[in-house]
Scaffold this active site. Sequence first.
Site, short mmCIF file in Angstrom:
data_model
loop_
_atom_site.label_atom_id
_atom_site.label_comp_id
_atom_site.label_asym_id
_atom_site.label_seq_id
_atom_site.Cartn_x
_atom_site.Cartn_y
_atom_site.Cartn_z
N TRP A 246 0.86 -1.20 0.00
CA TRP A 246 0.00 0.00 0.00
C TRP A 246 0.88 1.23 0.00
O TRP A 246 1.90 1.25 0.71
CB TRP A 246 -0.87 -0.02 1.27
CG TRP A 246 -1.71 1.19 1.49
CD1 TRP A 246 -3.02 1.36 1.11
CD2 TRP A 246 -1.34 2.41 2.15
NE1 TRP A 246 -3.47 2.60 1.50
CE2 TRP A 246 -2.45 3.26 2.14
CE3 TRP A 246 -0.17 2.88 2.76
CZ2 TRP A 246 -2.44 4.55 2.69
CZ3 TRP A 246 -0.15 4.15 3.30
CH2 TRP A 246 -1.27 4.97 3.27
N SER B 101 4.51 -6.24 2.44
CA SER B 101 3.62 -5.45 3.28
C SER B 101 2.16 -5.89 3.12
O SER B 101 1.84 -7.05 3.35
CB SER B 101 3.83 -3.96 2.99
OG SER B 101 3.29 -3.16 4.01
N THR B 102 1.28 -5.00 2.65
CA THR B 102 -0.10 -5.41 2.39
C THR B 102 -0.14 -6.52 1.34
O THR B 102 -0.97 -7.44 1.41
CB THR B 102 -0.93 -4.21 1.91
OG1 THR B 102 -0.88 -3.17 2.89
CG2 THR B 102 -2.38 -4.59 1.67
N ALA C 141 8.48 -8.04 4.78
CA ALA C 141 7.94 -6.97 5.63
C ALA C 141 6.42 -7.03 5.64
O ALA C 141 5.73 -6.02 5.55
CB ALA C 141 8.42 -5.61 5.14
N ASP D 33 12.34 -2.12 10.82
CA ASP D 33 11.09 -1.79 10.14
C ASP D 33 10.24 -0.93 11.07
O ASP D 33 9.77 -1.39 12.11
CB ASP D 33 10.34 -3.07 9.77
CG ASP D 33 9.18 -2.83 8.82
OD1 ASP D 33 8.52 -1.77 8.93
OD2 ASP D 33 8.91 -3.71 7.97
N HIS E 132 11.49 -0.93 6.25
CA HIS E 132 10.30 -1.55 5.67
C HIS E 132 10.49 -1.77 4.17
O HIS E 132 10.05 -2.78 3.62
CB HIS E 132 9.09 -0.66 5.93
CG HIS E 132 7.78 -1.28 5.53
ND1 HIS E 132 7.32 -2.46 6.07
CD2 HIS E 132 6.83 -0.87 4.64
CE1 HIS E 132 6.14 -2.76 5.54
NE2 HIS E 132 5.83 -1.83 4.67
#
Length: 276
Positions: free
Chosen positions: A31, A97-98, A122, A227, A256
């Site tokens: 994101w 991430s997302t 991450a 992160d 991150h």
Amino acid sequence: MSTFTTSDGTEIFYKDWGPKNAQPIVFHHGWPLSGDDWDNQMLFFASKGFRVIAHDRRGHGRSEQTDVGHNMNTYAADVAELVEELDLTNAVHIGHSTGGGEAARYVARAEPGRVAKAALLAAIPPLMVQTDANPDGIPMEVFDGFRSALAANRAQFYLDVPSGPFFGFNREGAEISQGQIRNWWRQGMMGSASAHYQCIKVFSETDQTEDLKAIDVPVLIMHGADDQVVPIANSAEKAVKLLKNGTLKVYEGLSHGFFATHPDLVNADLLAFIDA
């Protein structure tokens, strides 16, 4: 431009490079970005003979700016439809991430034979937000702050995030890349403000404990120890304990966005995992 239309009528953009009979690697972006966030990895793995695919999540990048379907189930269903559209088998799914959450949900539910391995970079699972069951999670006020900043001045917010915690450029001695900051901003501003706003709830409040438990294929979890966006203690260190066949690789001092700041290091580790 390559697109396909999902069963609910949403047009999804994707890139598909390399020999169509080669082992596929599917990349899932974070994101509020797009498939372009994986350019370095896609070029690297294409040069190694893989078929590399990256889509822009609904409402993100060049995909349709729909304001419906912003939940993890639909994100994963879109991936399943893309996989079916391209008839991908024995694929490696890599999510950041997302996108790591999206990849985890897809892989947990994938048809037999579709997935060989997965890598979560991450990544948000198992759960980001602080709850009674997740007391060391991130307080809801932090995500409310994201929503407020996005609604007030999305363009400035999308400069502040990459200029600071995302790449660790707020750390003393950091080697700051204006190109990476601007590219992050470019990708973010291509997408829908509505989709991005709704997705904050998705990445913060989706509990993926059961997804991780259900995954049967080998999973490599990669995480930067520094992160500041998805703290390692609340994500990777918990996630690896829930997986049947998981390995955790920690990058000391990295952020991150470590796969973007240190692509040579990460690409080599990913290739070793895929080839193992």
